[in-house]
Design a protein around this motif. Sequence first.
Motif, PDB file in Angstrom:
ATOM      1  N   LEU A 154       0.813  -1.212   0.000  1.00  0.00           N
ATOM      2  CA  LEU A 154       0.000   0.000   0.000  1.00  0.00           C
ATOM      3  C   LEU A 154       0.849   1.266   0.000  1.00  0.00           C
ATOM      4  N   ASP A 155       1.790   1.345   0.920  1.00  0.00           N
ATOM      5  CA  ASP A 155       2.554   2.579   1.097  1.00  0.00           C
ATOM      6  C   ASP A 155       3.832   2.626   0.258  1.00  0.00           C
ATOM      7  N   THR A 156       4.659   1.580   0.379  1.00  0.00           N
ATOM      8  CA  THR A 156       5.964   1.617  -0.280  1.00  0.00           C
ATOM      9  C   THR A 156       5.834   1.529  -1.794  1.00  0.00           C
ATOM     10  N   VAL A 157       5.099   0.541  -2.294  1.00  0.00           N
ATOM     11  CA  VAL A 157       4.902   0.421  -3.743  1.00  0.00           C
ATOM     12  C   VAL A 157       4.105   1.619  -4.267  1.00  0.00           C
ATOM     13  N   GLY A 158       3.089   2.039  -3.511  1.00  0.00           N
ATOM     14  CA  GLY A 158       2.309   3.205  -3.923  1.00  0.00           C
ATOM     15  C   GLY A 158       3.162   4.457  -4.053  1.00  0.00           C
ATOM     16  N   GLY A 159       4.074   4.632  -3.100  1.00  0.00           N
ATOM     17  CA  GLY A 159       4.977   5.779  -3.168  1.00  0.00           C
ATOM     18  C   GLY A 159       5.923   5.687  -4.347  1.00  0.00           C
ATOM     19  N   ALA A 160       6.438   4.476  -4.616  1.00  0.00           N
ATOM     20  CA  ALA A 160       7.349   4.289  -5.752  1.00  0.00           C
ATOM     21  C   ALA A 160       6.650   4.585  -7.079  1.00  0.00           C
ATOM     22  N   ILE A 161       5.415   4.107  -7.232  1.00  0.00           N
ATOM     23  CA  ILE A 161       4.658   4.357  -8.467  1.00  0.00           C
ATOM     24  C   ILE A 161       4.397   5.851  -8.633  1.00  0.00           C
ATOM     25  N   SER A 162       4.038   6.529  -7.559  1.00  0.00           N
ATOM     26  CA  SER A 162       3.791   7.972  -7.612  1.00  0.00           C
ATOM     27  C   SER A 162       5.045   8.720  -8.053  1.00  0.00           C
ATOM     28  N   PHE A 163       6.172   8.301  -7.516  1.00  0.00           N
ATOM     29  CA  PHE A 163       7.457   8.914  -7.866  1.00  0.00           C
ATOM     30  C   PHE A 163       7.777   8.707  -9.343  1.00  0.00           C
ATOM     31  N   LEU A 164       7.601   7.488  -9.815  1.00  0.00           N
ATOM     32  CA  LEU A 164       7.958   7.159 -11.203  1.00  0.00           C
ATOM     33  C   LEU A 164       7.016   7.826 -12.211  1.00  0.00           C
ATOM     34  N   VAL A 165       5.723   7.773 -11.946  1.00  0.00           N
ATOM     35  CA  VAL A 165       4.750   8.345 -12.889  1.00  0.00           C
ATOM     36  C   VAL A 165       4.907   9.858 -12.991  1.00  0.00           C
ATOM     37  N   SER A 166       5.163  10.503 -11.876  1.00  0.00           N
ATOM     38  CA  SER A 166       5.281  11.969 -11.884  1.00  0.00           C
ATOM     39  C   SER A 166       6.570  12.445 -12.537  1.00  0.00           C
ATOM     40  N   GLY A 167       7.588  11.586 -12.567  1.00  0.00           N
ATOM     41  CA  GLY A 167       8.858  11.962 -13.178  1.00  0.00           C
ATOM     42  C   GLY A 167       9.711  12.879 -12.328  1.00  0.00           C
ATOM     43  N   MET A 168       9.428  12.959 -11.049  1.00  0.00           N
ATOM     44  CA  MET A 168      10.174  13.874 -10.185  1.00  0.00           C
ATOM     45  C   MET A 168      11.585  13.368  -9.901  1.00  0.00           C
ATOM     46  N   THR A 169      12.455  14.277  -9.539  1.00  0.00           N
ATOM     47  CA  THR A 169      13.803  13.920  -9.121  1.00  0.00           C
ATOM     48  C   THR A 169      13.790  13.564  -7.639  1.00  0.00           C
ATOM     49  N   ALA A 170      14.905  13.053  -7.161  1.00  0.00           N
ATOM     50  CA  ALA A 170      15.003  12.699  -5.739  1.00  0.00           C
ATOM     51  C   ALA A 170      14.796  13.929  -4.862  1.00  0.00           C
ATOM     52  N   ARG A 171      15.263  15.083  -5.323  1.00  0.00           N
ATOM     53  CA  ARG A 171      15.121  16.306  -4.525  1.00  0.00           C
ATOM     54  C   ARG A 171      13.650  16.676  -4.360  1.00  0.00           C
TER      55      ARG A 171
END
Length: 257
Positions: A154-171
């Motif tokens: 729920l949280d970890t995979v959901g966060g990873a997908i949100s990060f990847l889809v949005s295209g944001m950098t680590a910062r």
Amino acid sequence: MVFWEVYVSDEAMGTFAPIVVYWLYAGFYQLLPPLDKYRLHTRKEEEEKNLVPLPKVFKGVLLQQLVQAIVAHALFWLTSTADASGITIQPSITIQIVQIIIAMFVMDTWQYFVHRYMHQNKFLYRHIHSQHHRLVVPYAIGALYNHPLEGLLLDTVGGAISFLVSGMTARTGVIFFCFAVVKTVDDHCGLWLPGNIFHIFFRNNTAYHDIHHQLQGTKYNFSQPFFSIWDKLLGTHMPYDLVKRAEGGFEARLVKD
């Protein structure tokens, strides 16, 4: 350049800052005086209804955060666009804001459908999701008290997908994940404090999520952590009235049609 870049990388900050922020913000709520006139449940209800002791909650949260840190470190390392000198070109502030908004909607979408399915599937609820609902009266430190598999899915995979889809950098991810952590903790704090900006700007807030933790509300208000859009679109939205209790504090009372 941001202030932390002198000391640690964006990737390290994105891995560990959300964990530090979680304990700082949840710890702040834990150290507050009783504040009975702002509680959504009495202290007696918390003691009688909750089925898991605080030390076990601590251990459960730390386990989930360990998994999150491992996944986050791998995610940032695999998606890094740094050049040979280790510098990552950052997008404009406008683009970063758009990316954060996209990530918010993606995370909400993922969590709504996974969360709802965990309630609909009796096996998953009984053996996995029910662990979170052992805290019938939510409190801040227990925000991430989940079964390890739920925490991962729920949280970890959901966060990873949100990060990847949005295209944001680590910062940008540092900002987004810290914000998501603070919002999640606040939704579980069990207090309706005056001037709380999350209560002002978000309809999905402490009282909204409290309805879901009540026995008669477990089939409603699945949306988390930001908006209530999916609940409203798919018929799982449960409105409520926030009423003052005679003995002090508030009660989020369901309003059924």
